[in-house]
Design an enzyme around this catalytic site. Structure first.
Site, PDB file in Angstrom:
ATOM      1  N   SER A 194       0.835  -1.205   0.000  1.00 55.71           N
ATOM      2  CA  SER A 194       0.000   0.000   0.000  1.00 55.71           C
ATOM      3  C   SER A 194       0.862   1.245   0.000  1.00 55.71           C
ATOM      4  CB  SER A 194      -0.895   0.017   1.254  1.00 55.71           C
ATOM      5  OG  SER A 194      -1.593   1.238   1.380  1.00 55.71           O
ATOM      6  N   TYR A 207      -2.611  -0.642  10.269  1.00 57.63           N
ATOM      7  CA  TYR A 207      -2.579  -1.088   8.880  1.00 57.63           C
ATOM      8  C   TYR A 207      -1.318  -0.600   8.179  1.00 57.63           C
ATOM      9  CZ  TYR A 207      -4.098  -1.490   3.982  1.00 57.63           C
ATOM     10  OH  TYR A 207      -4.190  -1.775   2.639  1.00 57.63           O
TER      11      TYR A 207
END
Length: 301
Positions: A194, A207
């Protein structure tokens, strides 16, 4: 293989800024993990748009988190390219069955596998199931992930932090290790990381930390896997319109999701799938230990 006379007369170019819906989106909220059909607009996974050309014909793949979002788009693209696909998911049965239906329409061998991959034995059983179903395993896509948002450190419980690492880092490690016992020279492992690995948002504290760890795992594992001729790479998306968004973010963030990119919109899952296809294909034969960004120009990866 398409003959020259079967190709379109010309390629139609379209403005990427207006190719897909732009915010503001309708205010919406779902209970985690969210459902695809309840989103407004409904994401595009390439169901009607992705056209294959045999890039992965005869190969077999595991795609985790294949029930929705990027995982569904990758499963569809791999099937359209001729690969057999094991669609792994946690518990989202309705979305998983919907993905399976589209994948099977491609005429490939496809199967669902539900289970919690944070259990090392479940990861091993998934790999064994794929090998049993297809007779071999050529590709592993570690895409399944978990995220929650918070406003301050106290909102991230110890249990949530551990679960996020277990899902986003430990499970890909378990699966990669199990898969490496079966992957042939020329096979691939592809991880979904990501933009958060490089430009972490405070509200995605856990995350973002896991995605940084997964980048490191990708590069380190690549150095080990190449001893067997197996390539290991990653794709780092920016904002992507998936059930994660309305099920984990406040409504005001959902309404503006993706507006800070150069395209002023989020990506659709279908826009990420070609990267996963290319990395799995023979065209990427000299590529390993790399991370490819698809962030809408948000930041260099």
């Amino acid at each position: 293989m398409l003959a020259v006379n079967e190709l379109p007369d010309q390629i139609e170019l379209r403005d990427p800024r207006t190719l897909y819906p732009q915010p503001p989106f309708p205010k919406q909220s779902q209970k985690p993990p969210g459902a695809t059909d309840a989103m407004d607009p409904v994401p595009d996974h390439g169901e009607s748009s992705y056209q294959g050309s045999g890039k992965l014909k005869g190969l077999s793949a595991i795609v985790t988190g294949g029930d929705s979002g990027i995982g569904r788009a990758v499963a569809i693209a791999y099937a359209r390219e001729g690969a057999d696909v094991m669609i792994a998911y946690l518990s989202e049965d309705e979305d998983a069955r919907s993905t399976l239906e589209v994948v099977k329409e491609c005429g490939v061998n496809a199967q669902l596998y539900g289970g919690d991959l944070t259990d090392p034995q479940t990861a091993v059983r998934l790999v064994d199931a794929a090998v049993g179903q297809f007779g071999k395993l050529d590709l592993l896509v570690n895409n399944a992930a978990f995220q929650r948002t918070g406003g301050d450190p106290d909102e991230f419980s110890n249990e949530e932090f551990e679960k996020t690492f277990a899902t986003n880092v430990f499970a890909p490690f378990y699966l990669s290790k199990a898969a490496l016992d079966h992957l042939p020279a020329g096979g691939s492992i592809i991880n979904t990381v990501s933009i958060q690995a490089y430009d972490p948002s405070s509200y995605l504290l856990a995350y973002a930390a896991t995605k940084s760890a997964l980048v490191s795992l990708t590069k380190g594992f690549a150095k080990l896997a190449i001893d067997q001729g197996v390539r290991v790479n990653a794709v780092a998306p920016g904002p992507v319109w998936t059930p994660f968004i309305p099920s984990t973010m406040p409504e005001e963030k959902v309404a503006k999701f993706g507006e800070n990119t150069l395209f002023t919109r989020p990506a659709q899952p279908a826009e990420l799938a070609p990267l996963f296809v290319w990395l799995a294909s023979a065209a990427a034969s000299y590529v390993t230990a790399e991370v490819y960004g698809a962030t809408g120009g948000s930041t260099p990866v």
